[in-house]
Enzyme design. Sequence first.
Site, PDB file in Angstrom:
ATOM      1  N   HIS A 104       0.547  -1.280   0.041  1.00 58.36           N
ATOM      2  CA  HIS A 104      -0.072  -0.033   0.000  1.00 58.36           C
ATOM      3  C   HIS A 104       0.686   1.066  -0.139  1.00 58.36           C
ATOM      4  CE1 HIS A 104      -3.833  -2.568   2.579  1.00 58.36           C
ATOM      5  NE2 HIS A 104      -2.481  -2.533   0.352  1.00 58.36           N
ATOM      6  N   GLU A 107       1.471   8.185  -3.467  1.00 63.58           N
ATOM      7  CA  GLU A 107       2.687   8.161  -4.218  1.00 63.58           C
ATOM      8  C   GLU A 107       2.250   9.562  -4.957  1.00 63.58           C
ATOM      9  OE1 GLU A 107       5.347   5.495  -6.291  1.00 63.58           O
ATOM     10  OE2 GLU A 107       4.445   5.716  -7.500  1.00 63.58           O
ATOM     11  N   HIS A 138      -3.125   3.522  -2.814  1.00 65.16           N
ATOM     12  CA  HIS A 138      -3.513   2.074  -3.467  1.00 65.16           C
ATOM     13  C   HIS A 138      -3.622   2.109  -1.529  1.00 65.16           C
ATOM     14  CE1 HIS A 138      -1.816  -1.915  -3.093  1.00 65.16           C
ATOM     15  NE2 HIS A 138      -3.119  -1.973  -3.471  1.00 65.16           N
ATOM     16  N   ASN A 233     -10.690  -5.921  -5.610  1.00 66.04           N
ATOM     17  CA  ASN A 233     -11.266  -6.776  -4.840  1.00 66.04           C
ATOM     18  C   ASN A 233     -11.906  -6.331  -4.395  1.00 66.04           C
ATOM     19  OD1 ASN A 233     -10.663  -9.292  -3.680  1.00 66.04           O
ATOM     20  ND2 ASN A 233      -8.985  -8.613  -1.943  1.00 66.04           N
ATOM     21  N   MET A 284       6.675   1.453  -6.863  1.00 65.86           N
ATOM     22  CA  MET A 284       7.108   2.723  -6.649  1.00 65.86           C
ATOM     23  C   MET A 284       8.525   3.319  -7.181  1.00 65.86           C
ATOM     24  SD  MET A 284       8.342   1.306  -2.889  1.00 65.86           S
ATOM     25  CE  MET A 284      10.399   1.007  -2.575  1.00 65.86           C
ATOM     26  N   HIS A 307      -4.703  -5.215 -12.825  1.00 69.37           N
ATOM     27  CA  HIS A 307      -4.638  -3.833 -11.544  1.00 69.37           C
ATOM     28  C   HIS A 307      -3.433  -3.314 -11.059  1.00 69.37           C
ATOM     29  CE1 HIS A 307      -3.164  -6.587  -8.680  1.00 69.37           C
ATOM     30  NE2 HIS A 307      -2.875  -6.243  -7.743  1.00 69.37           N
ATOM     31  N   GLY A 308      -2.316  -4.328 -11.646  1.00 68.17           N
ATOM     32  CA  GLY A 308      -1.112  -3.300 -10.929  1.00 68.17           C
ATOM     33  C   GLY A 308      -0.260  -4.534 -11.658  1.00 68.17           C
ATOM     34  N   GLY A 310       2.519  -6.842 -10.519  1.00 73.80           N
ATOM     35  CA  GLY A 310       2.456  -7.900 -10.001  1.00 73.80           C
ATOM     36  C   GLY A 310       3.759  -7.972  -9.689  1.00 73.80           C
TER      37      GLY A 310
END
Lengths: 384, 148
Positions: A104, A107, A138, A233, A284, A307-308, A310
């Site tokens: 999480h 940013e 996030h 989610n 990041m 979604h990201g 990974g």
Amino acid sequence: MRLVTTNLTYKEVQPKLKELVDTMFKTVPSGVGAKGFVQASKQQFKEIISDGSKWCVENGYGWQEDVERTEGYGRIDWAEPEKVSTKAVDRGMNQLGTLGSGNHYLEIQIVRAENIFDQEIAKRFGIAEPEQIVVMVHCGSRGFGHQIGTDYLRIFEGAMKKYGIEVYDRELACAPFQSSEGQDYYKAMACAANMAFANRQVILHRIREGFSKVFHTDAEKLEMHMVYDVAHNIAKLEEHNVDGHRKKVIVHRKGSTRAFPPHHPELAKLYKETGQPVIIGGSMETGSFLLVGTQKAMDETFGSTAHGSGRTMSRAAAKHQVRGEQLQRDMEKKGIYVKATSMPGLAEEAGFAYKNINDVIDAVSQAGISKPVVKLIPCGNVKG
Amino acid sequence: MNIKNDKKKYKFLEDVAIADIAFEAYGKTLTEMFENSALAIFELSADLKTVDAREKLEFALENEKIDNLLYDFLSEILFLKDSKYMVFKKSEVSIIENEKYQLKAVLEGDTINPQKQKLENDIKAVTMHMFEVKKEKTRWKATVVVDI
């Protein structure tokens, strides 16, 4: 995931970047045992998990427009607090406004001119200036949602025996949707989703306050509009075409983002022509993307995309390669100022531990299930 | 008999769960294995050298199945961390086997204070992925994956 714009440029923010990140680090608590600033009674917490973002805006933690820029208007209306255990409430009621830990983050990011791939849509999303500063968050429903998961995992174990269901992995515990157990969970899960919307909404309020304090002006004058907020989610009952027929199905987006096309009835007027903004988070160190939903996603992936980026490396392996303190110094040299509650936790999130975000975006873009609009480059980060 | 292995309290399993953390915990007795599983959770949450045993929390649980008892025990620790704002250093467990397994536990730890403790992972949940409790020849072994 939530994305907010500003009318500030990197040139204006850079001299105050440390002050800004330090302010966010203080006002949006993160890590183990963090308490949020919203002091809600048990009764109020039940209202929060019923009403999500709506409660926040009505109680002064946001702007009216924030709600229509949130998936499902920030409120899942089939939520029933009675389906949630006292334990979940006790665990979560003081966590509203906290970031959590693990992956999480909050940013501060830069829009580079060369990273705007669709000028027209970017403009409609509020991104019009090169070097513009935006903020990405996030986080989710914190301990509250996890306690609901833990509670229902055990309830479903019993239900599976009752309904004669066997699964390969016990974590995949389930119950028929129309059973009492299935319906109870669906209503409890909606409470968790509402807590997540509310959590990001009050965090947005803190972000606006922080920018306002550091730049001595109102958040309105800084044009801190939300672009969008998407869950990644969640399970929802939706209508989709299946083998040529219109069907009601449960779409479970776990590690996946909704990506609805232009003119979808669930989208607010603001995004009717463009399609739904989609936020895909990268590591990041490397950057994240703002994309837009497509008809192809509707046709092929039940209106869903990635979604990201990974992970590609375990947390332990990442920690063997770099120490948190070293990573923090290296990132600062690259122009990214990062504050973290845990240094080993920071090392676990190193850029090399994740897949290349550009490859992930290429994949979803070539598959046609979402279309890149802007790439966002990090310059400041608060890590849980 | 592998004496060295018997002495080991727990071991983190690398590259088993890429986004989560997996561990095995051991014990000559069931009680010892429960205490060592808890210790792995404590170790993940904070640097234990920085945590004092200032306060005690007690609770009791029961279950027909030993693996579900361990799952509930570890989940209870996560619940107490968030609801009582505590990090823990040690646990004392007793288990009686009647019709059901009956557990009594005492946790020792301190109120969370980032100025005092070096805090690490805020564990979200104990998962059922690969979750197992096994009696081996000379010891009990648990396999646990926690969601970070």
